[in-house]
Design a protein around this motif. Structure first.
Motif, short mmCIF file in Angstrom:
data_model
loop_
_atom_site.label_atom_id
_atom_site.label_comp_id
_atom_site.label_asym_id
_atom_site.label_seq_id
_atom_site.Cartn_x
_atom_site.Cartn_y
_atom_site.Cartn_z
N ASN A 168 0.82 -1.20 0.00
CA ASN A 168 0.00 0.00 0.00
C ASN A 168 0.86 1.26 0.00
O ASN A 168 2.02 1.25 0.43
CB ASN A 168 -0.93 0.02 1.21
N THR A 188 -3.19 -12.79 1.74
CA THR A 188 -3.55 -11.38 1.88
C THR A 188 -2.69 -10.54 0.94
O THR A 188 -1.47 -10.66 0.93
CB THR A 188 -3.34 -10.90 3.33
N ASN A 190 -2.39 -6.47 -0.15
CA ASN A 190 -2.81 -5.09 0.08
C ASN A 190 -2.14 -4.19 -0.94
O ASN A 190 -0.92 -3.99 -0.91
CB ASN A 190 -2.42 -4.67 1.50
N ASP A 192 -3.60 -1.03 -1.57
CA ASP A 192 -4.30 0.22 -1.32
C ASP A 192 -3.42 1.43 -1.66
O ASP A 192 -2.19 1.40 -1.53
CB ASP A 192 -4.71 0.34 0.15
N GLY A 213 -7.08 -5.92 -0.92
CA GLY A 213 -7.31 -4.50 -0.72
C GLY A 213 -6.87 -3.68 -1.91
O GLY A 213 -5.71 -3.74 -2.32
N ILE A 215 -8.14 -0.22 -2.19
CA ILE A 215 -8.67 1.09 -1.84
C ILE A 215 -7.83 2.21 -2.48
O ILE A 215 -6.61 2.08 -2.62
CB ILE A 215 -8.66 1.29 -0.31
N ASP A 236 -12.06 -5.19 -0.75
CA ASP A 236 -12.25 -3.75 -0.57
C ASP A 236 -11.78 -3.01 -1.82
O ASP A 236 -10.59 -2.94 -2.10
CB ASP A 236 -11.46 -3.26 0.65
#
Length: 386
Positions: A168, A188, A190, A192, A213, A215, A236
């Motif tokens: 992220n 997982t 991420n 973002d 993720g 985002i 997300d």
């Protein structure tokens, strides 16, 4: 740490002179404004955990080279700009935290840490990883968040044991089509707060993925192959540019949390009814004009967020609809009235209706003690509801 404190640490270590060894499993020297580490640590041959976080160290202390039993080393929140080869002196190291330093690059010596399973590098100035990085064959957790990666680091795809990857707050614009690589254990991911404009079809090969993720990117669509992520429990994609929800999401039958807020979505496909274990759905700040009837079929839904849309009315709710829903957020819409059958949602304890155009509430909704939170501020209600 004060000067007296440093002297005391050194005194306690120094008293074990000659061939005596100090039996110490953990040492914490956090937030002491240390500029360097001068204490004689060569006697700490059993030390397994060392925490030097929150100091002012600008390099990896050479005095650490004798700590061959070290398993956990926390050097986060210092001023370290370079990792010396002294790191190769920790053959048993399992956890290394170098977050929030000033690293621009990493040494090839990191590849000698073959027992390392968690490496935290967030909050540095890294843009690349060394080619030898793939030798970290035991690595299961890698945090590269808040760095300066403009390209996905290809060497990461060869870390077959990796379960959690955090990237992220970087500068990623694209992802490789062969994103999955050898990441067959990844659970997982991420991504973002980057600048991604598309997700590659190859993401469908990450079949062990449970959390994704995305985002704060620039996505206007998702690939159909996302429907292959059948182990996914959390997705997300909030704060993007999606105008519709792809039908492929209905194949994510393990999904429990779905966040699609702050997009440009106007309709919800009926196929989402297949998400039978969904517990939380966030559709706030989109362009929805009608309450999505399909949500009434989510028998396990606990939280439903529809704030900031353009909904003018609600449907009737029968006994058994949304029977375990706890929170319903409908604030900042265009509601002018509510159906009395809303009271059939007997588990509902938090109801947010603020900033609509309501002039009254159905009597059953206004009963004292009916809700733990009932917010009706910003409505033109002129008489008491109780």
């Amino acid at each position: 740490m004060t000067a007296d404190g440093v002297r005391e640490v050194r005194r306690r270590i120094a008293v074990h002179s000659g061939t005596e060894r100090l039996v110490l499993a953990g040492l914490e020297l956090t937030e002491n404004d240390l500029l360097m580490l001068q204490a004689p640590l060569e006697r700490l041959v059993t030390l397994a955990e060392l925490d030097l976080s929150g100091n002012r160290l600008d390099t990896l202390p050479s005095t650490l080279h004798s700590l061959g039993a070290l398993q956990v080393l926390n050097l986060s929140s210092n001023r370290i700009a370079e990792i010396s080869d002294v790191v190769a002196g920790f053959p048993k190291l399992e956890v290394l935290d170098l977050s929030n330093n000033q690293l621009h690059s990493l040494t090839d010596a990191l590849a000698d840490l073959t027992d390392l399973y968690a490496l935290v590098l967030k909050g540095n100035q890294l843009a690349t990883l060394p080619d030898t990085f793939d030798r970290l064959s035991a690595l299961t957790w890698l945090d590269l968040g808040h760095n300066q990666f403009g390209r996905f680091p290809d060497v990461v795809r060869e870390l077959s044991a990796l379960e959690r990857l955090v990237l992220n707050d970087n500068q990623l614009v694209t992802l490789p089509q062969t994103l999955a690589g050898d990441l067959t254990a990844l659970e997982t991911l991420n991504l973002d707060s980057n600048q991604l404009r598309a997700v590659p079809e190859g993401i469908g090969r990450l079949t062990a993925l449970m959390g994704l993720g995305l985002i704060h990117n620039e996505l206007d669509s998702l690939p159909e192959t996302i429907g292959q992520l059948t182990a996914l429990t959390g997705l997300d994609v909030s704060h993007n540019r999606l105008e519709s929800i792809p039908e492929a999401i209905s194949r994510l039958t393990s999904l429990k949390v779905l966040r699609l807020d702050n997009n440009q979505i106007s309709t919800i496909p009926r196929s989402l009814a297949k998400l039978t274990v969904l517990k939380r759905l966030n559709l706030c700040h989109n362009r929805i004009v009608e309450f999505p009837e399909v949500v009434k079929r989510f028998t396990r839904l606990v939280d439903l967020y529809l704030s900031g849309n353009r909904i003018r009315s609600l449907p009737e709710f029968a006994d058994g609809d949304l029977e375990i829903i706890r929170e319903l957020s409908l604030d900042h819409n265009l509601l002018t009235e509510l159906p009395s059958s809303l009271a059939n949602l007997r588990s509902l304890s938090i109801l947010r209706l603020d900033h609509n155009q309501l002039t009254a509430l159905p009597p059953r909704l206004g009963a004292p003690g009916r809700f733990s939170i009932l917010d009706i501020t910003g409505n033109p209600i002129t008489r008491s509801i109780f």
